[in-house]
Design a protein around this motif. Sequence first.
Motif, PDB file in Angstrom:
ATOM      1  N   UNK A 144       0.834  -1.197   0.000  1.00  0.00           N
ATOM      2  CA  UNK A 144       0.000   0.000   0.000  1.00  0.00           C
ATOM      3  C   UNK A 144       0.873   1.253   0.000  1.00  0.00           C
ATOM      4  N   UNK A 145       0.450   2.274  -0.759  1.00  0.00           N
ATOM      5  CA  UNK A 145       1.208   3.524  -0.789  1.00  0.00           C
ATOM      6  C   UNK A 145       0.895   4.432   0.400  1.00  0.00           C
ATOM      7  N   UNK A 146       0.083   3.943   1.331  1.00  0.00           N
ATOM      8  CA  UNK A 146      -0.208   4.738   2.529  1.00  0.00           C
ATOM      9  C   UNK A 146       0.905   4.672   3.561  1.00  0.00           C
ATOM     10  N   UNK A 147       1.817   3.712   3.402  1.00  0.00           N
ATOM     11  CA  UNK A 147       2.821   3.488   4.431  1.00  0.00           C
ATOM     12  C   UNK A 147       4.221   3.416   3.825  1.00  0.00           C
ATOM     13  N   UNK A 148       5.195   3.846   4.610  1.00  0.00           N
ATOM     14  CA  UNK A 148       6.600   3.704   4.248  1.00  0.00           C
ATOM     15  C   UNK A 148       7.228   2.721   5.225  1.00  0.00           C
ATOM     16  N   UNK A 149       7.507   1.513   4.756  1.00  0.00           N
ATOM     17  CA  UNK A 149       8.077   0.463   5.594  1.00  0.00           C
ATOM     18  C   UNK A 149       9.593   0.320   5.412  1.00  0.00           C
ATOM     19  N   UNK A 150      10.209   1.279   4.762  1.00  0.00           N
ATOM     20  CA  UNK A 150      11.618   1.122   4.395  1.00  0.00           C
ATOM     21  C   UNK A 150      12.542   0.988   5.599  1.00  0.00           C
ATOM     22  N   UNK A 151      12.136   1.531   6.748  1.00  0.00           N
ATOM     23  CA  UNK A 151      12.964   1.425   7.956  1.00  0.00           C
ATOM     24  C   UNK A 151      12.237   0.700   9.091  1.00  0.00           C
ATOM     25  N   UNK A 152      11.139   0.046   8.777  1.00  0.00           N
ATOM     26  CA  UNK A 152      10.281  -0.531   9.817  1.00  0.00           C
ATOM     27  C   UNK A 152      10.861  -1.813  10.405  1.00  0.00           C
ATOM     28  N   UNK A 153      10.540  -2.013  11.682  1.00  0.00           N
ATOM     29  CA  UNK A 153      10.746  -3.293  12.361  1.00  0.00           C
ATOM     30  C   UNK A 153       9.384  -3.980  12.438  1.00  0.00           C
ATOM     31  N   UNK A 154       9.391  -5.299  12.370  1.00  0.00           N
ATOM     32  CA  UNK A 154       8.147  -6.067  12.333  1.00  0.00           C
ATOM     33  C   UNK A 154       8.085  -7.022  13.515  1.00  0.00           C
ATOM     34  N   UNK A 155       6.944  -7.013  14.208  1.00  0.00           N
ATOM     35  CA  UNK A 155       6.716  -7.947  15.295  1.00  0.00           C
ATOM     36  C   UNK A 155       5.492  -8.798  14.972  1.00  0.00           C
ATOM     37  N   UNK A 156       5.711 -10.090  14.748  1.00  0.00           N
ATOM     38  CA  UNK A 156       4.639 -11.036  14.456  1.00  0.00           C
ATOM     39  C   UNK A 156       4.206 -11.655  15.773  1.00  0.00           C
ATOM     40  N   UNK A 157       2.949 -11.481  16.121  1.00  0.00           N
ATOM     41  CA  UNK A 157       2.516 -11.726  17.494  1.00  0.00           C
ATOM     42  C   UNK A 157       1.279 -12.612  17.535  1.00  0.00           C
ATOM     43  N   UNK A 158       1.270 -13.600  18.445  1.00  0.00           N
ATOM     44  CA  UNK A 158       0.083 -14.425  18.569  1.00  0.00           C
ATOM     45  C   UNK A 158       0.212 -15.482  19.635  1.00  0.00           C
ATOM     46  N   UNK A 159      -0.788 -16.343  19.721  1.00  0.00           N
ATOM     47  CA  UNK A 159      -0.795 -17.433  20.690  1.00  0.00           C
ATOM     48  C   UNK A 159      -0.231 -18.685  20.030  1.00  0.00           C
ATOM     49  N   UNK A 160       0.067 -19.680  20.866  1.00  0.00           N
ATOM     50  CA  UNK A 160       0.709 -20.894  20.353  1.00  0.00           C
ATOM     51  C   UNK A 160       0.479 -22.049  21.306  1.00  0.00           C
ATOM     52  N   UNK A 161       0.779 -23.246  20.799  1.00  0.00           N
ATOM     53  CA  UNK A 161       0.877 -24.430  21.644  1.00  0.00           C
ATOM     54  C   UNK A 161       2.344 -24.733  21.886  1.00  0.00           C
ATOM     55  N   UNK A 162       2.613 -25.637  22.819  1.00  0.00           N
ATOM     56  CA  UNK A 162       4.003 -25.985  23.131  1.00  0.00           C
ATOM     57  C   UNK A 162       4.079 -27.418  23.640  1.00  0.00           C
ATOM     58  N   UNK A 163       5.165 -28.125  23.344  1.00  0.00           N
ATOM     59  CA  UNK A 163       5.384 -29.422  23.988  1.00  0.00           C
ATOM     60  C   UNK A 163       5.721 -29.206  25.458  1.00  0.00           C
ATOM     61  N   UNK A 164       5.262 -30.055  26.343  1.00  0.00           N
ATOM     62  CA  UNK A 164       5.478 -29.842  27.787  1.00  0.00           C
ATOM     63  C   UNK A 164       6.930 -29.982  28.223  1.00  0.00           C
ATOM     64  N   UNK A 165       7.797 -30.388  27.320  1.00  0.00           N
ATOM     65  CA  UNK A 165       9.228 -30.465  27.630  1.00  0.00           C
ATOM     66  C   UNK A 165       9.958 -29.161  27.343  1.00  0.00           C
ATOM     67  N   UNK A 166       9.265 -28.185  26.707  1.00  0.00           N
ATOM     68  CA  UNK A 166       9.963 -26.986  26.248  1.00  0.00           C
ATOM     69  C   UNK A 166       9.424 -25.685  26.827  1.00  0.00           C
ATOM     70  N   UNK A 167       8.160 -25.637  27.193  1.00  0.00           N
ATOM     71  CA  UNK A 167       7.577 -24.396  27.704  1.00  0.00           C
ATOM     72  C   UNK A 167       6.323 -24.730  28.488  1.00  0.00           C
ATOM     73  N   UNK A 168       5.740 -23.722  29.092  1.00  0.00           N
ATOM     74  CA  UNK A 168       4.510 -23.933  29.849  1.00  0.00           C
ATOM     75  C   UNK A 168       3.527 -22.819  29.564  1.00  0.00           C
ATOM     76  N   UNK A 169       2.310 -23.004  29.999  1.00  0.00           N
ATOM     77  CA  UNK A 169       1.238 -22.048  29.729  1.00  0.00           C
ATOM     78  C   UNK A 169       1.579 -20.696  30.366  1.00  0.00           C
ATOM     79  N   UNK A 170       1.429 -19.649  29.571  1.00  0.00           N
ATOM     80  CA  UNK A 170       1.761 -18.298  30.024  1.00  0.00           C
ATOM     81  C   UNK A 170       3.146 -17.849  29.618  1.00  0.00           C
ATOM     82  N   UNK A 171       3.991 -18.783  29.168  1.00  0.00           N
ATOM     83  CA  UNK A 171       5.330 -18.411  28.710  1.00  0.00           C
ATOM     84  C   UNK A 171       5.252 -17.601  27.431  1.00  0.00           C
ATOM     85  N   UNK A 172       6.285 -16.816  27.185  1.00  0.00           N
ATOM     86  CA  UNK A 172       6.369 -15.996  25.987  1.00  0.00           C
ATOM     87  C   UNK A 172       7.694 -16.319  25.307  1.00  0.00           C
TER      88      UNK A 172
END
Length: 340
Positions: free
Chosen positions: A107-135
């Motif tokens: 879109x020409x409404x935005x200039x992303x040439x110097x932008x940083x991107x954060x992809x954010x959401x929820x996930x599942x995890x194996x119980x050997x690697x993380x726990x509920x509420x971890x980030x």
Amino acid sequence: MVNIVFNASRLLLMLVLLISSVGITRAQENTIPVKVFIGAMFEIGANSGDKAGEFQHWYERYWRNAQPIKVRGASGPVWCNQDGVCGAVLGMGKVRSSSSLQAILLSDRFDFSKAYFMLSGVAGAPPTKATIGSVIWADWLVDYDLGHRWAAEEGRPGAPTFMPRKGYEDIRVIKLNPQLVDWAMVLTKDTPLLDSAAAKSYRARYPQAIARGGPFVGVGTHFTGDCFFHGPGLSAQAQYMAKLYGVDDYTVTEMEGVALAYVIRQLYGIDRVMALRTVVNFDQGSPGETTLEHLDPAPGKTAGGFAESVENEARVGERVVDYIVTHWNEWKNGIPARQS
């Protein structure tokens, strides 16, 4: 007569160029220079005031007073504040989210040439690697779907039922910038995280020490798949894929990351991409619980802590967003060296 026609043509050309330059100037004035773009995948209801999904806590932090900007081809509007922080709900799954993000990036409404991107959401995890509420910050993004699979009974007993498909080497695994991952962890590792009695009770069903422990901020591989895989068998297969691809053990499962990162990489490179996921469930059941029981739990048997998890993600992520914006002169031309 020739001179009159020639001069008239020159005047017309000058007028066209003048009008064009005014149009370009106005377009540039309306273009929003983006410092950080936050992409979430879904929201449960409204952007504020009800049960929060992946977007609400970001909206309440950055865009309460912003006006929506509609973008043709995007799943939802883009929101921006005066500090150059923009964000949108991109939609769930690789196809919907990546097509939506591409529409926004083009879109020409935005200039992303110097932008940083954060992809954010929820996930599942194996119980050997993380726990509920971890980030969990991603160091690798891996596509779970690009390959060949077959029924277990149609292969060698006990052997993996997956083989990579040739031709996808450049898109099935994306390594994120280690320097940026390091910055993210330094800025967020001590973030106070919320927990809940319901999450603690649910964790107690699992024998693994990490699963039973409290939420934390960590780093690990994110597996992206449109298929919600469940059970220890498919979890073991995902770890087999991680080893096959030469990446760290997978820590969380999600549905969009590698596709979104690919779109950004094609247009702006991968150096300024961050992926952040909060754990809201385990990807396999506890001892004595079948995979189908875990997939479709009885009332009262579901994992708790969803509300706390999505708040934790915003608590962690905002530290990086705010730091970049506050120190923009140091960050706009590239990731600064971190003082040890």
